[in-house]
Design an enzyme around this catalytic site. Structure first.
Site, short mmCIF file in Angstrom:
data_model
loop_
_atom_site.label_atom_id
_atom_site.label_comp_id
_atom_site.label_asym_id
_atom_site.label_seq_id
_atom_site.Cartn_x
_atom_site.Cartn_y
_atom_site.Cartn_z
N LYS A 71 0.83 -1.21 0.00
CA LYS A 71 0.00 0.00 0.00
C LYS A 71 0.86 1.27 0.00
O LYS A 71 0.63 2.17 -0.79
CB LYS A 71 -0.95 0.01 1.21
CG LYS A 71 -1.92 -1.16 1.23
CD LYS A 71 -2.97 -1.01 2.32
CE LYS A 71 -2.42 -1.11 3.72
NZ LYS A 71 -2.00 -2.46 4.14
N ARG A 93 -9.84 0.43 9.38
CA ARG A 93 -9.32 -0.92 9.62
C ARG A 93 -10.30 -1.76 10.43
O ARG A 93 -10.02 -2.92 10.69
CB ARG A 93 -8.03 -0.78 10.43
CG ARG A 93 -6.80 -1.37 9.79
CD ARG A 93 -5.66 -1.05 10.74
NE ARG A 93 -4.45 -1.75 10.43
CZ ARG A 93 -3.46 -1.23 9.72
NH1 ARG A 93 -3.57 -0.04 9.20
NH2 ARG A 93 -2.37 -1.92 9.53
N ARG A 107 10.99 -5.94 3.98
CA ARG A 107 10.90 -4.53 4.38
C ARG A 107 11.64 -4.28 5.69
O ARG A 107 12.25 -3.23 5.88
CB ARG A 107 9.42 -4.17 4.53
CG ARG A 107 9.18 -2.75 4.99
CD ARG A 107 7.71 -2.39 4.93
NE ARG A 107 6.94 -2.99 6.01
CZ ARG A 107 5.61 -2.96 6.08
NH1 ARG A 107 4.91 -2.37 5.14
NH2 ARG A 107 4.97 -3.51 7.09
N ARG A 167 11.38 -1.19 10.99
CA ARG A 167 10.21 -0.93 11.82
C ARG A 167 10.11 -1.96 12.94
O ARG A 167 10.23 -3.16 12.70
CB ARG A 167 8.94 -1.02 10.95
CG ARG A 167 8.48 0.32 10.45
CD ARG A 167 7.37 0.19 9.46
NE ARG A 167 6.21 -0.57 9.96
CZ ARG A 167 5.07 -0.67 9.28
NH1 ARG A 167 4.95 -0.07 8.12
NH2 ARG A 167 4.07 -1.36 9.77
N ARG A 176 -0.46 -9.48 13.48
CA ARG A 176 -1.02 -8.47 12.56
C ARG A 176 -1.85 -9.13 11.46
O ARG A 176 -2.89 -8.61 11.07
CB ARG A 176 0.11 -7.62 11.96
CG ARG A 176 0.60 -6.57 12.97
CD ARG A 176 2.00 -6.10 12.66
NE ARG A 176 2.13 -5.47 11.37
CZ ARG A 176 3.30 -5.35 10.73
NH1 ARG A 176 4.41 -5.84 11.24
NH2 ARG A 176 3.35 -4.72 9.58
P1 ADP Z 1 0.95 -2.38 7.88
O1 ADP Z 1 1.98 -2.25 6.83
O2 ADP Z 1 1.23 -3.48 8.81
O3 ADP Z 1 -0.46 -2.36 7.34
P2 ADP Z 1 0.66 0.33 9.05
O4 ADP Z 1 1.83 1.20 8.92
O5 ADP Z 1 -0.56 0.66 8.24
O6 ADP Z 1 1.14 -1.16 8.84
O7 ADP Z 1 0.19 0.27 10.58
C1 ADP Z 1 1.09 -0.12 11.61
C2 ADP Z 1 0.33 -0.30 12.92
O8 ADP Z 1 -0.29 0.95 13.31
C3 ADP Z 1 -0.83 -1.30 12.88
O9 ADP Z 1 -0.42 -2.64 13.07
C4 ADP Z 1 -1.70 -0.79 14.04
O10 ADP Z 1 -1.17 -1.17 15.29
C5 ADP Z 1 -1.56 0.72 13.93
N1 ADP Z 1 -2.63 1.30 13.08
C6 ADP Z 1 -2.47 1.86 11.85
N2 ADP Z 1 -3.64 2.25 11.34
C7 ADP Z 1 -4.59 1.92 12.27
C8 ADP Z 1 -6.00 2.04 12.33
N3 ADP Z 1 -6.72 2.57 11.31
N4 ADP Z 1 -6.64 1.59 13.45
C9 ADP Z 1 -5.96 1.06 14.46
N5 ADP Z 1 -4.63 0.89 14.47
C10 ADP Z 1 -3.94 1.32 13.39
#
Ligand code: ADP
Length: 199
Positions: A23, A98, A137, A143, A155
């Site tokens: 994404k 989400r 990554r 990260r 996750r």
């Molecule tokens: P990924 O590449 O795993 O999708 P993101 O960078 O989008 O990772 O998100 C990393 C973390 O931030 C998630 O695992 C969650 O803990 C938190 N997070 C991000 N967006 C949301 C959301 N919309 N609602 C709740 N937690 C979120």
């Protein structure tokens, strides 16, 4: 004579898909081509953590376990971005919504301005590829939530239980568009562009 000024409506795109689907990578090309503002809730939360804010401290423990942060926290961040960013044709939401309550909150926020979600672009990859991509990554970006296999598995489980139901939600609304996320970055990008050119 009466002249009519037609204001173009703002576009609200949701970039959907499991962790590691690409994404963030695709978002960069999409915002440039369609003059959108990219809102990544994950990136905004990581910024809060780096700044050591109260919100960041609360989010850190949850993120590092592979759990979601509370809905109200991310909803507030999204509303704030909508309010403060101007000069674009629309927004690209990456990592939000989400959960179903977040999707409903988004509809309510937009409805207050007579707006609505334009389309959901969903990048799909098989589960086996998720782990492989996130591990790749981790080597580049470092990260914290990419470092352990247990956290990545949590996750993926969180995605299936809490986020996947959104597919039905947007499909019912006629706003769900699935893109095959396998192949090269350019191949996936071209598939996304040809879908978006039709919106
Ligand atoms: P990924 O590449 O795993 O999708 P993101 O960078 O989008 O990772 O998100 C990393 C973390 O931030 C998630 O695992 C969650 O803990 C938190 N997070 C991000 N967006 C949301 C959301 N919309 N609602 C709740 N937690 C979120």
């Amino acid at each position: 004579m009466l002249s009519t000024i037609i204001f173009d409506k703002m576009k609200y795109y949701i970039l959907f898909g499991p962790p590691g689907a690409g994404k963030g990578t695709q978002a960069t090309a999409m915002v440039e081509k369609y003059n959108l503002h990219h809102i990544s809730t994950g990136a905004l939360l990581r910024k809060e953590i780096a700044a050591g804010s109260e919100l960041g401290l609360k989010a850190k423990a949850l993120i590092e376990q592979g759990c979601l942060v509370p809905d109200e926290v991310v909803e507030g961040m999204i509303e704030n971005e909508f309010r403060t960013v101007t000069g674009v044709d629309g927004f690209l939401l990456d990592g939000f919504p989400r959960t179903l309550p977040q999707a409903e909150a988004l509809d309510a926020i937009l409805a207050r301005n007579s707006d609505e979600v334009t389309a959901t672009v969903s990048i799909m990859i098989p589960d086996a590829m998720i782990m492989e991509r996130i591990k790749g990554r981790a080597l580049k970006e470092g990260r914290a939530d990419d470092a352990s296999e247990d956290v990545i598995n949590n996750r993926i489980a969180t995605y299936h239980s809490q986020t996947e139901p959104l597919i039905g939600y947007y499909r019912n609304a006629g706003k769900y568009h699935e893109i095959d996320g396998t192949g090269t970055i350019e191949e996936v990008r071209d598939r996304i562009f040809s879908a978006m050119d039709k919106f």
